[in-house]
Design an enzyme around this catalytic site. Structure first.
Site, PDB file in Angstrom:
ATOM      1  N   GLU A 101       0.827  -1.192   0.000  1.00  0.00           N
ATOM      2  CA  GLU A 101       0.000   0.000   0.000  1.00  0.00           C
ATOM      3  C   GLU A 101       0.868   1.251   0.000  1.00  0.00           C
ATOM      4  O   GLU A 101       1.961   1.271   0.570  1.00  0.00           O
ATOM      5  CB  GLU A 101      -0.934  -0.030   1.216  1.00  0.00           C
ATOM      6  CG  GLU A 101      -1.974  -1.127   1.065  1.00  0.00           C
ATOM      7  CD  GLU A 101      -2.818  -1.392   2.293  1.00  0.00           C
ATOM      8  OE1 GLU A 101      -3.888  -1.985   2.138  1.00  0.00           O
ATOM      9  OE2 GLU A 101      -2.416  -1.015   3.413  1.00  0.00           O
ATOM     10  N   CYS A 114       3.620   8.404   0.917  1.00  0.00           N
ATOM     11  CA  CYS A 114       4.195   7.409   1.827  1.00  0.00           C
ATOM     12  C   CYS A 114       4.213   6.093   1.066  1.00  0.00           C
ATOM     13  O   CYS A 114       3.178   5.627   0.596  1.00  0.00           O
ATOM     14  CB  CYS A 114       3.318   7.323   3.076  1.00  0.00           C
ATOM     15  SG  CYS A 114       3.787   5.982   4.188  1.00  0.00           S
ATOM     16  N   CYS A 125       7.362  -5.667  14.890  1.00  0.00           N
ATOM     17  CA  CYS A 125       7.227  -4.713  15.992  1.00  0.00           C
ATOM     18  C   CYS A 125       5.827  -4.894  16.603  1.00  0.00           C
ATOM     19  O   CYS A 125       4.839  -5.063  15.882  1.00  0.00           O
ATOM     20  CB  CYS A 125       7.423  -3.286  15.501  1.00  0.00           C
ATOM     21  SG  CYS A 125       9.072  -3.026  14.813  1.00  0.00           S
ATOM     22  N   CYS A 128       2.632  -2.725  15.377  1.00  0.00           N
ATOM     23  CA  CYS A 128       2.487  -2.410  13.955  1.00  0.00           C
ATOM     24  C   CYS A 128       1.730  -3.511  13.219  1.00  0.00           C
ATOM     25  O   CYS A 128       2.037  -4.700  13.376  1.00  0.00           O
ATOM     26  CB  CYS A 128       3.887  -2.238  13.353  1.00  0.00           C
ATOM     27  SG  CYS A 128       3.867  -1.952  11.578  1.00  0.00           S
ATOM     28  N   GLY A 172       7.150  -2.460   5.326  1.00  0.00           N
ATOM     29  CA  GLY A 172       8.496  -2.980   5.154  1.00  0.00           C
ATOM     30  C   GLY A 172       9.581  -2.157   5.823  1.00  0.00           C
ATOM     31  O   GLY A 172       9.342  -1.045   6.298  1.00  0.00           O
ATOM     32  N   GLU A 173      10.772  -2.760   5.888  1.00  0.00           N
ATOM     33  CA  GLU A 173      11.933  -2.103   6.489  1.00  0.00           C
ATOM     34  C   GLU A 173      12.901  -1.741   5.354  1.00  0.00           C
ATOM     35  O   GLU A 173      13.581  -2.622   4.811  1.00  0.00           O
ATOM     36  CB  GLU A 173      12.583  -3.054   7.504  1.00  0.00           C
ATOM     37  CG  GLU A 173      13.963  -2.622   7.994  1.00  0.00           C
ATOM     38  CD  GLU A 173      14.029  -1.170   8.465  1.00  0.00           C
ATOM     39  OE1 GLU A 173      13.164  -0.731   9.237  1.00  0.00           O
ATOM     40  OE2 GLU A 173      14.967  -0.469   8.034  1.00  0.00           O
ATOM     41  N   SER A 204      12.842   5.847   6.606  1.00  0.00           N
ATOM     42  CA  SER A 204      12.578   5.574   8.023  1.00  0.00           C
ATOM     43  C   SER A 204      12.967   4.149   8.347  1.00  0.00           C
ATOM     44  O   SER A 204      12.622   3.219   7.622  1.00  0.00           O
ATOM     45  CB  SER A 204      11.078   5.780   8.287  1.00  0.00           C
ATOM     46  OG  SER A 204      10.759   5.448   9.624  1.00  0.00           O
ATOM     47  N   SER A 227      13.055   5.071  14.016  1.00  0.00           N
ATOM     48  CA  SER A 227      11.866   4.787  14.842  1.00  0.00           C
ATOM     49  C   SER A 227      12.348   4.329  16.207  1.00  0.00           C
ATOM     50  O   SER A 227      12.651   3.161  16.411  1.00  0.00           O
ATOM     51  CB  SER A 227      11.029   3.692  14.185  1.00  0.00           C
ATOM     52  OG  SER A 227      10.590   4.134  12.919  1.00  0.00           O
ATOM     53  N   LEU A 228      12.420   5.260  17.133  1.00  0.00           N
ATOM     54  CA  LEU A 228      13.020   4.964  18.429  1.00  0.00           C
ATOM     55  C   LEU A 228      11.979   4.345  19.364  1.00  0.00           C
ATOM     56  O   LEU A 228      12.111   3.224  19.814  1.00  0.00           O
ATOM     57  CB  LEU A 228      13.589   6.258  19.007  1.00  0.00           C
ATOM     58  CG  LEU A 228      14.607   6.121  20.110  1.00  0.00           C
ATOM     59  CD1 LEU A 228      15.828   5.357  19.645  1.00  0.00           C
ATOM     60  CD2 LEU A 228      15.029   7.507  20.597  1.00  0.00           C
ATOM     61  N   HIS A 229      10.949   5.103  19.675  1.00  0.00           N
ATOM     62  CA  HIS A 229       9.761   4.642  20.418  1.00  0.00           C
ATOM     63  C   HIS A 229      10.011   4.255  21.866  1.00  0.00           C
ATOM     64  O   HIS A 229       9.061   4.120  22.638  1.00  0.00           O
ATOM     65  CB  HIS A 229       9.063   3.484  19.714  1.00  0.00           C
ATOM     66  CG  HIS A 229       8.704   3.748  18.274  1.00  0.00           C
ATOM     67  ND1 HIS A 229       8.447   5.004  17.788  1.00  0.00           N
ATOM     68  CD2 HIS A 229       8.561   2.905  17.215  1.00  0.00           C
ATOM     69  CE1 HIS A 229       8.160   4.923  16.491  1.00  0.00           C
ATOM     70  NE2 HIS A 229       8.232   3.674  16.127  1.00  0.00           N
ATOM     71  N   ASN A 303      -1.811   4.679  16.321  1.00  0.00           N
ATOM     72  CA  ASN A 303      -3.033   4.185  15.686  1.00  0.00           C
ATOM     73  C   ASN A 303      -3.232   2.751  16.119  1.00  0.00           C
ATOM     74  O   ASN A 303      -2.497   1.875  15.673  1.00  0.00           O
ATOM     75  CB  ASN A 303      -2.907   4.241  14.169  1.00  0.00           C
ATOM     76  CG  ASN A 303      -2.615   5.656  13.722  1.00  0.00           C
ATOM     77  OD1 ASN A 303      -3.387   6.560  13.991  1.00  0.00           O
ATOM     78  ND2 ASN A 303      -1.470   5.850  13.091  1.00  0.00           N
ATOM     79  N   CYS A 347      -0.269   5.530   9.838  1.00  0.00           N
ATOM     80  CA  CYS A 347       0.996   4.877  10.164  1.00  0.00           C
ATOM     81  C   CYS A 347       0.766   3.554  10.870  1.00  0.00           C
ATOM     82  O   CYS A 347       0.027   3.492  11.855  1.00  0.00           O
ATOM     83  CB  CYS A 347       1.749   5.743  11.178  1.00  0.00           C
ATOM     84  SG  CYS A 347       3.047   6.684  10.490  1.00  0.00           S
TER      85      CYS A 347
END
Ligand code: SAH
Length: 354
Positions: A101, A114, A125, A128, A172-173, A204, A227-229, A303, A347
């Site tokens: 997507e 995006c 993760c 996600c 994806g990464e 990212s 992406s620390l989080h 989200n 996201c």
């Protein structure tokens, strides 16, 4: 179809994976002058032409040879959904059962695409939706550029302007599909290609230390978001399994290396999860980590995904967190409000359901 041409079909090489030199060699092998390579590149990367038959300046004989020897396919456009807030989600069908997507996010200031870099993801993760899917495929550079081209077309049709920003924040990464992602960036920024500025592009990552260093070594000119989080290993291990092998110390080193080599300030992304990472002590840990380089911080509204394990922080809490970082630590902090939630385009909600 004859037996030999069907064999050709299965072994044909994707012409969009060839660089200029390889394309020149391929032309030489066909007894063609080198300038044909440039003509073909222009059709593919400037115009997004999906068929050799449309490459009118090549002549019928070469068109036929190319059709026999090479594959040229652009991704098919699947379902398109429009959110109440104007966000558009597009399904891109790469092959049966393989959908990614992409999202167009129009705001008063920006027109952002995006885009996805993998079908599924290998990282799982905890918060996600894409992380629930298995990794099925790395996208080719061509497939990544197709998303950009299509979303840019929508922006022009619906808003009368082109894209201002591109973020590799879909499925994806990206740093686990490094070569194709960097090739796609070359095509998005280059000529032949889309000619956009690399400073408008952000890659990212969930944090692959070795590849962050590599981006520095390659002197990439795009922006980097980490992406620390969570800013302690204990908490980060709980929500991002990748942290077990790429811990905060290794990420700090890698980010410093990236900054030293490129001079580009990274962004730290931090999704606020209620009662998990949204207290002032968490903000303090974040600030301590982020002091390692000049940087920006994006606080992201969470989200929720189906399982309901994590919740979005309260608005007041989000504001307190932001102000604490700004006032006590002098950090540059933006809050990224969620968009496109009603169509699962926000996201972390991309899961190829369509
Ligand atoms: N794999 C890359 C890029 C894809 S995700 C990465 O991890 O950075 C893009 C961003 O959305 C990341 O910061 C990711 O952590 C965040 N994200 C994932 N799920 C989310 C969710 N449910 N709500 C808000 N942000 C989410």
């Amino acid at each position: 179809m004859t037996a030999s041409s069907s064999q050709n079909q299965s072994t044909r090489k994707d012409i969009r994976t060839l660089d200029r030199n390889q394309l020149v060699e391929a032309m030489e092998a066909l007894g063609q002058p080198a300038f044909r390579a440039k003509q073909i590149e222009s059709w593919i990367w400037d115009r997004g032409t999906a068929s050799f038959e449309h490459m009118t300046n090549l002549g019928a004989a070469l068109q036929k040879q190319l059709t026999e020897q090479f594959e040229l396919s652009c991704v098919a456009i699947g379902e398109t959904q429009v959110s109440r807030d104007g966000t558009v989600k597009i399904g891109f069908e790469l092959a049966p059962g393989q959908t990614v997507e992409g999202v167009l996010i129009p705001t008063s200031k920006r027109m952002t695409a995006c885009i996805s870099s993998q079908v599924g993801c290998s990282l799982s993760c905890a918060f996600c939706a894409t992380g629930r899917l298995k990794l099925l495929k790395n996208l080719t550079a061509g497939e990544i550029v197709d998303q950009v081209r299509h979303i840019a077309g929508l922006a022009r049709e619906d808003h009368g302007k082109g894209l201002s920003n591109i973020v590799y924040m879909g499925m994806g990464e990206p740093l686990l599909n490094y070569r194709n992602v960097m090739d796609s960036i070359d095509r998005i920024t280059g000529t032949p290609g889309l000619g956009m500025s690399p400073s408008r592009i952000t890659v990212s990552t969930a944090g692959i230390a070795k590849m962050i260093r590599r981006m520095g070594d390659d002197q990439t000119r795009v922006n980097l978001a980490l992406s620390l989080h969570a800013a302690t290993d204990e908490k980060r291990n709980e929500i991002m399994a990748i942290n077990e092998t790429n811990d905060l110390a290794s990420l700090r080193d890698a980010i410093q290396h990236f900054y030293t080599k490129t001079g580009t300030r990274p962004t730290f992304e931090y999704v606020l999860l209620r009662d998990f990472n949204d207290r002032m002590e968490d903000a303090q840990a974040l600030a301590r980590f982020a002091r390692c380089v000049p940087c920006k911080i994006n606080l992201i509204e969470y989200n929720p995904i189906d399982d309901g394990k994590y919740q979005r922080s309260h608005r007041d809490n989000t504001e307190d967190f932001q102000h604490f970082l700004e006032d006590e630590f002098n950090m540059i902090v933006n809050v990224r409000r969620s968009r496109g939630e009603d169509i699962d385009a926000a996201c972390g909600q991309l899961a190829g359901k369509s």
